[in-house]
Design an enzyme around this catalytic site. Structure first.
Site, short mmCIF file in Angstrom:
data_model
loop_
_atom_site.label_atom_id
_atom_site.label_comp_id
_atom_site.label_asym_id
_atom_site.label_seq_id
_atom_site.Cartn_x
_atom_site.Cartn_y
_atom_site.Cartn_z
N ALA A 191 0.86 -1.17 0.00
CA ALA A 191 0.00 0.00 0.00
C ALA A 191 0.90 1.23 0.00
CB ALA A 191 -0.89 0.00 1.24
N GLY A 216 0.57 -5.08 0.62
CA GLY A 216 -0.60 -5.09 -0.28
C GLY A 216 -0.27 -5.69 -1.64
N GLU A 255 -0.61 -9.29 -1.12
CA GLU A 255 -2.05 -9.57 -0.97
C GLU A 255 -2.77 -9.53 -2.32
OE1 GLU A 255 -2.10 -6.47 2.13
OE2 GLU A 255 -3.37 -7.85 3.26
N GLU A 314 4.20 -5.43 7.22
CA GLU A 314 3.38 -4.39 7.89
C GLU A 314 3.78 -4.17 9.35
OE1 GLU A 314 2.16 -6.72 5.90
OE2 GLU A 314 0.81 -5.76 4.46
N1 COA Z 1 4.61 3.11 -0.34
C1 COA Z 1 5.04 4.31 -0.80
N2 COA Z 1 6.22 4.48 -1.39
C2 COA Z 1 7.00 3.40 -1.53
C3 COA Z 1 6.63 2.14 -1.06
C4 COA Z 1 5.36 2.01 -0.45
N3 COA Z 1 4.90 0.84 -0.01
N4 COA Z 1 7.64 1.26 -1.32
C5 COA Z 1 8.60 1.97 -1.94
N5 COA Z 1 8.20 3.25 -2.06
C6 COA Z 1 8.95 4.36 -2.69
C7 COA Z 1 10.11 4.82 -1.78
O1 COA Z 1 9.63 5.71 -0.77
C8 COA Z 1 11.00 5.49 -2.80
O2 COA Z 1 10.46 6.75 -3.12
P1 COA Z 1 11.43 8.06 -3.24
O3 COA Z 1 12.35 7.69 -4.39
O4 COA Z 1 10.49 9.16 -3.57
O5 COA Z 1 12.15 8.16 -1.92
C9 COA Z 1 10.83 4.62 -4.04
O6 COA Z 1 9.57 3.93 -3.87
C10 COA Z 1 11.92 3.57 -4.21
O7 COA Z 1 11.98 2.79 -3.00
P2 COA Z 1 13.32 2.60 -2.14
O8 COA Z 1 12.93 2.29 -0.74
O9 COA Z 1 14.24 3.75 -2.36
O10 COA Z 1 13.93 1.30 -2.85
P3 COA Z 1 14.93 0.23 -2.22
O11 COA Z 1 15.39 -0.61 -3.36
O12 COA Z 1 15.93 0.89 -1.36
O13 COA Z 1 14.00 -0.69 -1.25
C11 COA Z 1 12.01 -1.92 -0.66
C12 COA Z 1 12.98 -1.47 -1.79
C13 COA Z 1 10.85 -2.63 -1.34
C14 COA Z 1 12.74 -2.90 0.27
C15 COA Z 1 11.54 -0.68 0.13
O14 COA Z 1 11.05 0.27 -0.78
C16 COA Z 1 10.44 -0.97 1.12
O15 COA Z 1 10.71 -1.52 2.19
N6 COA Z 1 9.18 -0.57 0.79
C17 COA Z 1 8.05 -0.67 1.69
C18 COA Z 1 7.56 -2.07 1.79
C19 COA Z 1 6.44 -2.14 2.78
O16 COA Z 1 6.60 -1.90 3.96
N7 COA Z 1 5.26 -2.47 2.27
C20 COA Z 1 4.08 -2.64 3.08
C21 COA Z 1 3.28 -1.39 3.09
S1 COA Z 1 1.82 -1.58 4.07
#
Ligand code: COA
Length: 263
Positions: free
Chosen positions: A70, A115, A118, A138
């Site tokens: 999400a 999400g 999911e 989460e």
């Molecule tokens: N919601 C909003 N933005 C998200 C996102 C999410 N779930 N997942 C990634 N992004 C955004 C980051 O904020 C970043 O944006 P920015 O460039 O404006 O700062 C961009 O996508 C790239 O992500 P980044 O974190 O820089 O990539 P990474 O390769 O370092 O890490 C992940 C990849 C997937 C490990 C990491 O993005 C992450 O942990 N995301 C969240 C996962 C999560 O908790 N999902 C459950 C949500 S309920």
């Protein structure tokens, strides 16, 4: 007739009776904001009665993510009511996929987190690329899955494995996902869509009414989980009133580790 102008966050392409829906937010790792959920739901519902569509593929733009969850930036300041509404919309979108009378295959081309996982779970079949990673992170944010992850993950991979993933927030790779039965096939990334099309080539030869009936009957086996879904929607919403949720999302957006207090 389904046309691209109807959608803001997804790309659609109809090829040989298979509708390919691509989540098109590559710079945000295809994070699912409310508009994306609505676009996916509307595209799926449009396919229900469209005789030109025999199957659907859902995938993510780019080579890195199917959907990283999400949209944390969108929901970071939500109230309990908005959080509950978000969860209900997520449930509605994913139920539209699960109950779609045409088979839906998730083509998982990278991260399928929160999400995003999911969303994949709601599809009838999952195929992933070798670089795919799966998880329900989460609890890192001080929240729980809100799009039926607590229900469908346990159904698919079993209660013990589901609880471990849900509580540790561990990510698993494609081979582990295959061993767990989370995905049906793992293929090189450049063969992902071709593998889905190969499955559809078989299904398209079969009687469409029988295919819809198979989906309905298999889904019926799991319908008793309705209470679990309502519990998840209410509990997910309640987290938006907790200090740990505010800390968890703030920490993600500030790119630091969360300091949870259990409040
Ligand atoms: N919601 C909003 N933005 C998200 C996102 C999410 N779930 N997942 C990634 N992004 C955004 C980051 O904020 C970043 O944006 P920015 O460039 O404006 O700062 C961009 O996508 C790239 O992500 P980044 O974190 O820089 O990539 P990474 O390769 O370092 O890490 C992940 C990849 C997937 C490990 C990491 O993005 C992450 O942990 N995301 C969240 C996962 C999560 O908790 N999902 C459950 C949500 S309920």
């Amino acid at each position: 007739m389904i046309t691209q102008t109807m959608y803001q966050t997804i790309l659609i392409e109809l090829r040989e009776q298979v509708l390919c829906i691509t989540i098109n937010r590559e710079d945000k790792l295809n994070a699912l904001n409310i508009q994306t959920l609505t676009d996916i739901k509307n595209a799926i519902l449009s396919a229900y009665d469209d005789a030109s569509i025999r199957g659907i593929i859902i995938t993510g733009a780019g080579k890195k993510a199917f959907a990283a969850g999400a949209d944390i930036a969108e929901f970071a300041n939500f109230t309990v009511e908005e959080g509950t509404k978000l969860s209900a919309e997520g449930h509605a979108t994913l139920r539209a996929i699960e109950n779609c009378p045409k088979p839906v295959i998730a083509a998982i081309n990278g991260f399928a987190l929160g999400g995003g996982n999911e969303l994949a779970l709601s599809c009838h079949i999952r195929v992933c690329s070798e670089n795919a990673k799966f998880g329900q992170p989460e609890v890192n944010l001080g929240i729980i899955p809100g799009y039926a992850g607590t229900q469908r993950l346990a159904q698919l991979i079993g209660k013990g494995r589901a609880l471990e993933l849900l509580m540790t927030a561990d990510l698993i790779d494609a081979q582990t996902a295959l061993n767990f039965g989370l995905v049906n096939h793992v293929v090189p990334q450049d063969q992902l869509i071709a593998k889905c099309e190969e499955i559809f080539a078989k299904i398209k030869n079969k009687a469409p009414l029988a295919i819809s009936s198979v989906i309905r009957c298999v889904n019926a086996y799991y319908e008793k989980r309705a209470d679990g879904n309502n519990l998840e929607i209410n509990e997910f919403g309640n987290f938006f009133g907790s200090e740990d949720f505010i800390e968890g999302t703030k920490a993600f957006l500030e790119k630091r580790k969360a300091d949870f207090k259990g409040k």
